[in-house]
Design an enzyme around this catalytic site. Structure first.
Site, PDB file in Angstrom:
ATOM      1  N   SER A 196       0.858  -1.183   0.000  1.00  0.00           N
ATOM      2  CA  SER A 196       0.000   0.000   0.000  1.00  0.00           C
ATOM      3  C   SER A 196       0.890   1.228   0.000  1.00  0.00           C
ATOM      4  O   SER A 196       2.080   1.152   0.339  1.00  0.00           O
ATOM      5  CB  SER A 196      -0.894   0.007   1.246  1.00  0.00           C
ATOM      6  OG  SER A 196      -1.499   1.264   1.445  1.00  0.00           O
ATOM      7  N   TYR A 246      -1.640  -0.755  10.743  1.00  0.00           N
ATOM      8  CA  TYR A 246      -1.849  -0.955   9.308  1.00  0.00           C
ATOM      9  C   TYR A 246      -0.602  -0.545   8.523  1.00  0.00           C
ATOM     10  O   TYR A 246      -0.131  -1.285   7.647  1.00  0.00           O
ATOM     11  CB  TYR A 246      -3.059  -0.144   8.844  1.00  0.00           C
ATOM     12  CG  TYR A 246      -3.379  -0.326   7.377  1.00  0.00           C
ATOM     13  CD1 TYR A 246      -4.013  -1.475   6.923  1.00  0.00           C
ATOM     14  CD2 TYR A 246      -3.043   0.654   6.445  1.00  0.00           C
ATOM     15  CE1 TYR A 246      -4.303  -1.651   5.583  1.00  0.00           C
ATOM     16  CE2 TYR A 246      -3.330   0.495   5.100  1.00  0.00           C
ATOM     17  CZ  TYR A 246      -3.958  -0.659   4.675  1.00  0.00           C
ATOM     18  OH  TYR A 246      -4.238  -0.834   3.342  1.00  0.00           O
TER      19      TYR A 246
END
Length: 594
Positions: A464, A477
């Site tokens: 990501s 995350y």
């Protein structure tokens, strides 16, 4: 009887004999196995001799009758001093003399490497051998006439200039061989021999330990005549001829001497062409004998009427294709929705067979059903990527039922929000178990399958833009995605020698349901619902779809892109992280959820 080589390997001894070619040159020939079996003739390259085939002989001698011989100028064969004695036409006469002396009444299969491949390409295009060769498997050696014709074609196309330049730079040693006696002086010196050994070890990597020491004085120097007698004569005045012999090209993925395109862009000349890349470097016959032997055996068995293995069937270069990934097997985790489903459908549209795995069996089945509409094989599996045992069983079942995947997309992921003081250990464990350990399991299990099979492959890991940006609201995350990013770069370097590509995909703001399922630790139910709703609206307004992300994933696979940021913000953030880390850290002080 067997003998032990300098690197400790044991090989069966041969029945040795001499064969005299049409010009009186005596060739050293060795035979193995039963003549009642089908015959494979193995032709070596420069600066090897027939010993380079020892490992493959050991693999195939029980099923086939094998013939190896030292090409003129090498090993125990005579070494004529006239350059003209090394022209391709005369080398073809040598091959004819060898097979006529052993099996004059039937066709033979041929496996050749490097200069052995170059001379055998010449042979299989000569009409006189059309009824003598049953199949030809070529490793790391182009047809010089095809290459010369293609070079002219490429020079008229600016998009191909890079390929011409790349091969030209890789062929630096060929130019050296045409500069007076420079090559002889270099190969005859201890410094030159040490340099050659160093280069081979660098190019071949750890597999170089399987190579027998090169005899550059006895084999390398006389063999220079091959280059001087043929290279510029055929490249400069190419006369490409068609061949009806079934051909299997086995281009090593890390061959720095002979580029992939130079070996494979030949479909217009070969009526039955199969292209099967193999992992490793230039000397695959010596470093990966089990892989080469298996591929040759599969090719011959298929020509005999046995069912083609998946990888051989999809390797057929001629005929209609369903898409760029026709016949490939793609495994995708988290395939029940979002980027996973879109990627599955994109690969199916390009002709790939798809295995859709998800924690939710129903959504995985829906994805598989949609893939099936593209007339491909598709199957669904319920899978918890955090379960090591379940992942191992899944990987084993895929291999047993469908074969080793060509592409694996480790996509399953979740989002857990909350600061370091709010998150409990169980929250960290859930985040890392799915986002990181799921990728580790998939990369390790399927990467091992790909490496052992020896035909390359691609592992795609969904990271990501969170891997290189920071927010204080989501440390777990960001940590998980940064770990996936780093892991991908590490194993890319490790698996490159096996021909396995590893790609890190870094999406930015993509409109998926992760915004609705993200957990916001330390918030009330009302606050969590508000944040999820606001985030979902923002992502919807941004409106970058999973389908567009899937297209970027396919492009990254086709180009073997190490890091592929997706969306403008992901690309801009990646650039910012490299040129201004301080500004990137400042952005991490902002909490977008408040």
């Amino acid at each position: 009887m067997s003998h032990v080589t300098s690197n400790g390997r044991k090989f069966a001894q041969a029945q040795a004999r001499r064969v005299v070619s049409t010009d009186g040159v005596s060739l050293a020939v060795r035979e193995y196995g039963d003549r009642a079996h089908q015959t494979i003739v193995l032709v070596h390259g420069w600066p090897d001799n027939s010993k380079v085939w020892n490992g493959i002989v050991d693999q195939l001698r029980d099923r086939y009758h094998l013939i190896t011989y030292d090409v003129r100028g090498f090993g125990d064969s005579e070494k004529p001093t006239d350059i003209a004695a090394y022209e391709l036409d005369q080398l073809a006469e040598d091959f004819g003399a060898v097979i006529d002396s052993s099996v004059p009444d039937r066709k033979v299969h041929v496996l050749a490497h490097d200069w052995g491949s170059i001379q055998m390409w010449h042979v299989v295009t000569l009409p006189r051998f059309s009824d003598r060769i049953a199949s030809y498997s070529s490793i790391s050696g182009p047809n010089l006439d095809y290459a010369g014709a293609n070079m002219r074609k490429y020079l008229r196309n600016p998009r191909k200039w890079g390929a011409v330049l790349s091969q030209g730079l890789s062929s630096w040693y060929i130019y050296l061989m045409h500069v007076g006696k420079a090559a002889e002086l270099l190969l005859g010196s201890k410094a030159g021999q040490k340099l050659f050994s160093t280069l081979v070890k660098h190019y071949e990597g750890p597999a170089a330990k399987h190579l027998e020491p090169f005899d550059l004085v006895n084999d390398g120097i006389p063999g220079i005549a091959l280059y001087r007698a043929n290279i510029f004569q055929h490249l400069g005045r190419p006369e490409p001829r068609m061949t009806s012999v079934p051909v299997q090209v086995l281009p090593p993925t890390n061959d720095l001497a002979v580029k992939y395109e130079g070996q494979t862009d030949i479909a217009e000349y070969v009526r039955s062409l199969y292209i099967r890349p193999i992992g490793g470097g230039h000397w695959a016959p010596a470093t990966r004998p089990q892989v080469v032997a298996r591929l040759v055996d599969e090719f011959i068995r298929a020509l005999d009427g046995e069912k083609k293995p998946r990888n051989l069937a999809r390797a057929l270069a001629s005929g209609p294709k369903r898409g760029k990934h026709d016949g490939k097997l793609v495994v995708i985790t988290g395939a029940g929705s979002g980027i996973g489903r879109a990627t599955a459908l994109a690969f199916a549209k390009e002709g790939a067979d798809v295995i859709a795995a998800d924690i939710n069996k129903q959504t995985a089945e829906e994805t598989a059903e949609l893939c099936g509409l593209h007339k491909v094989t598709a199957a669904a599996f319920s899978l918890d990527v955090t379960d090591e045992t379940a992942m191992a069983e899944f990987a084993a079942q895929i291999k047993a039922d469908y074969g080793v995947p060509d592409i694996v997309v480790n996509n399953a992921g979740v989002a857990v929000a909350g600061g370091i003081l709010e998150l409990e250990i169980k929250d960290w464990q859930r985040q890392l178990d799915i986002n990181l350990w799921g990728v580790i399991h998939g990369s390790r299990l399927f990467g091992k399958q790909m490496a052992e099979q020896g035909e390359g492959g691609t592992i795609v890991n969904l990271s990501s833009m969170a891997a290189y940006t920071y927010t204080k609201a989501m440390p777990a995350y960001h940590t998980s995605k940064a770990a996936v990013f780093s892991l991908s770069q590490c194993i890319r370097g490790e698996l490159a020698t096996e021909g396995v590509n590893v790609i890190a995909i870094c999406p930015g703001v993509v409109n998926t349901n992760i915004t609705k399922t993200a957990q916001h630790i330390g918030r009330s139910a009302e606050e969590q619902a508000r944040i999820q709703d606001e985030t979902a609206k923002f992502y919807a307004k941004r409106n970058f779809s999973p389908e567009r992300t899937a297209q970027d994933i396919l492009k990254a696979v086709e180009k073997n892109t190490a890091v592929a940021p997706v969306t403008v913000e992901a690309k801009a953030s990646y650039l910012l992280s490299r040129i201004s880390p301080a500004l990137n850290r400042f952005a991490g002080t902002i909490d977008p959820t408040r």
